[in-house]
Design an enzyme around this catalytic site. Structure first.
Site, PDB file in Angstrom:
ATOM      1  N   HIS A   1       0.788  -1.237   0.000  1.00 40.35           N
ATOM      2  CA  HIS A   1       0.000   0.000   0.000  1.00 40.35           C
ATOM      3  C   HIS A   1       0.830   1.301   0.000  1.00 40.35           C
ATOM      4  O   HIS A   1       0.646   2.186  -0.831  1.00 40.35           O
ATOM      5  CB  HIS A   1      -0.883   0.069   1.262  1.00 40.35           C
ATOM      6  CG  HIS A   1      -1.609  -1.170   1.610  1.00 40.35           C
ATOM      7  ND1 HIS A   1      -2.840  -1.482   1.086  1.00 40.35           N
ATOM      8  CD2 HIS A   1      -1.304  -2.195   2.450  1.00 40.35           C
ATOM      9  CE1 HIS A   1      -3.268  -2.629   1.587  1.00 40.35           C
ATOM     10  NE2 HIS A   1      -2.351  -3.081   2.427  1.00 40.35           N
TER      11      HIS A   1
HETATM   12  C1  BDR Z   1      -2.350   0.195   5.943  1.00 38.21           C
HETATM   13  O1  BDR Z   1      -2.355  -0.416   7.227  1.00 38.21           O
HETATM   14  C2  BDR Z   1      -1.064  -0.837   7.578  1.00 38.21           C
HETATM   15  O2  BDR Z   1      -1.099  -2.151   8.041  1.00 38.21           O
HETATM   16  C3  BDR Z   1      -0.199  -0.692   6.355  1.00 38.21           C
HETATM   17  O3  BDR Z   1       1.110  -0.302   6.711  1.00 38.21           O
HETATM   18  C4  BDR Z   1      -0.901   0.348   5.535  1.00 38.21           C
HETATM   19  O4  BDR Z   1      -0.461   1.642   5.866  1.00 38.21           O
HETATM   20  C5  BDR Z   1      -3.187  -0.638   5.009  1.00 38.21           C
HETATM   21  O5  BDR Z   1      -4.509  -0.667   5.440  1.00 38.21           O
END
Ligand code: BDR
Ligand code: CA
Length: 330
Positions: free
Chosen positions: A248
């Site tokens: 992400h």
């Molecule tokens: C987000 O949540 C975290 O676990 C990841 O780093 C990312 O920023 C995804 O939903």
């Protein structure tokens, strides 16, 4: 160069965001603040310092302790995805060679960075919005001096919390702070949201994992390989992703390349719509943490938050390989 401040909670995908922010030539990373999120704040701070040491950037990029807990909710972490350390899955993380910067608070450090680049600096937020919202609540005069706030967060048609399938983690852990940013008309139009609708297309497949290693040998490549493998297994177990984990956080950097006119829209391929958004904050609501669309604007409007739906993912992965290449040579 695009001056940026990175607020993050490393985190496997945050680690990739740090790598790209440090090594893509279009960015000037002024500093990092680390907040609670994927793990408790002291762990994410350690992880950032360790990653910078692994990249030999520990003497160049200051790291400050950011928000320690959400505004209203109790802190919730993500060991199901990132392990208990927030960055499980490798033995290659070095002991940090530099400590957290303590000569000022993160509020003062972010504020100084913004004052040094008024009108041209952007904040990149890859964890909760707590640090950014706290900064702007305490120093509202900074709002007009920030160009963009590029946020990994939210989902329009997708969520990723098993407890609440309509919510995304970063918004869900502090929806009040998210609303401070998203509901302020002066801020919302500076926000670029990179939601799950987009990030779920950036999958670190087996092919990606192989490429991370096969392009050359270095400890850093092996470290990122380990992180991708762990992340993939977590996502398979916790979220049923069979082909690898969605990476992400580093995607937040790419719309900036397009909006600062550093790269052509055809090259970046960032496709977006503009919405007024609101996070659901009612603790007992089944939709707690959901980013609800309140209104849509036309694309050429100046109103509403820019919400991304697509990107040139080949370009993205090539930049990851490139950054690993450069970082491995230092
Ligand atoms: C987000 O949540 C975290 O676990 C990841 O780093 C990312 O920023 C995804 O939903
Ligand atoms: Ca994150």
């Amino acid at each position: 160069k695009i001056p940026i401040w990175l607020d993050c909670d490393p985190g496997h995908d945050d680690a990739v965001a740090i790598l790209l922010a440090c090594f893509l030539p279009e960015f000037e990373l002024l500093g990092i603040s680390t907040s609670y999120g994927n793990a408790a704040a002291e762990k994410t701070a350690y992880n950032a310092l360790s990653l910078l040491t692994a990249m030999d950037k520990h003497n160049q990029i200051p790291v400050y302790a950011g928000a320690q807990k959400p505004w209203v909710r109790d802190a919730i972490y993500a060991p199901d995805i990132h392990g208990h350390s927030g960055l499980d899955g490798t033995t290659l993380l070095p002991d940090p060679k530099a400590p957290l910067s303590t000569e000022k608070t993160y509020i003062q450090a972010m504020s100084d960075a913004i004052e040094a680049y008024p009108g041209s600096i952007s904040i990149v937020s890859t964890g909760s919005l707590t640090s950014t919202a706290t900064l702007l609540r305490e120093r509202p005069c900074l709002k007009s001096k920030i160009k963009f706030i590029s946020i990994m967060g939210g989902g329009i048609c997708v969520g990723n919390r098993n407890e609440n399938e309509t919510a995304e983690f970063n918004i869900w852990i502090d929806p009040q702070a998210a609303n401070f940013v998203l509901e302020d008309p002066d801020l919302s139009r500076k926000c670029i949201l990179v939601p799950l609708d987009l990030t779920h297309k950036a999958i670190a497949t087996k092919l990606v994992e192989q490429r991370v290693l096969s392009d050359g040998h270095s400890n850093l490549r092996k470290l990122f390989y380990d992180l991708f493998i762990f992340f993939g297994v977590s996502y398979e177990h916790a979220q049923g992703f069979e082909n690898g984990a969605p990476v992400h956080d580093p995607l937040t950097l790419f719309p900036l390349l397009q909006f600062y006119h550093m790269k052509k829209p055809e090259e970046i391929g960032f496709c977006y719509r503009r919405f007024d958004l609101k996070a659901i904050t009612q603790e007992r609501s089944p939709d707690l943490g959901q980013t609800t669309v309140m209104k849509e604007y036309s694309q050429d409007s100046n109103e509403g938050t820019i919400v991304g739906f697509d990107l040139n993912f080949d370009y993205f992965w090539n930049q990851v390989y490139y950054a690993l290449d450069v970082a491995s040579q230092v």
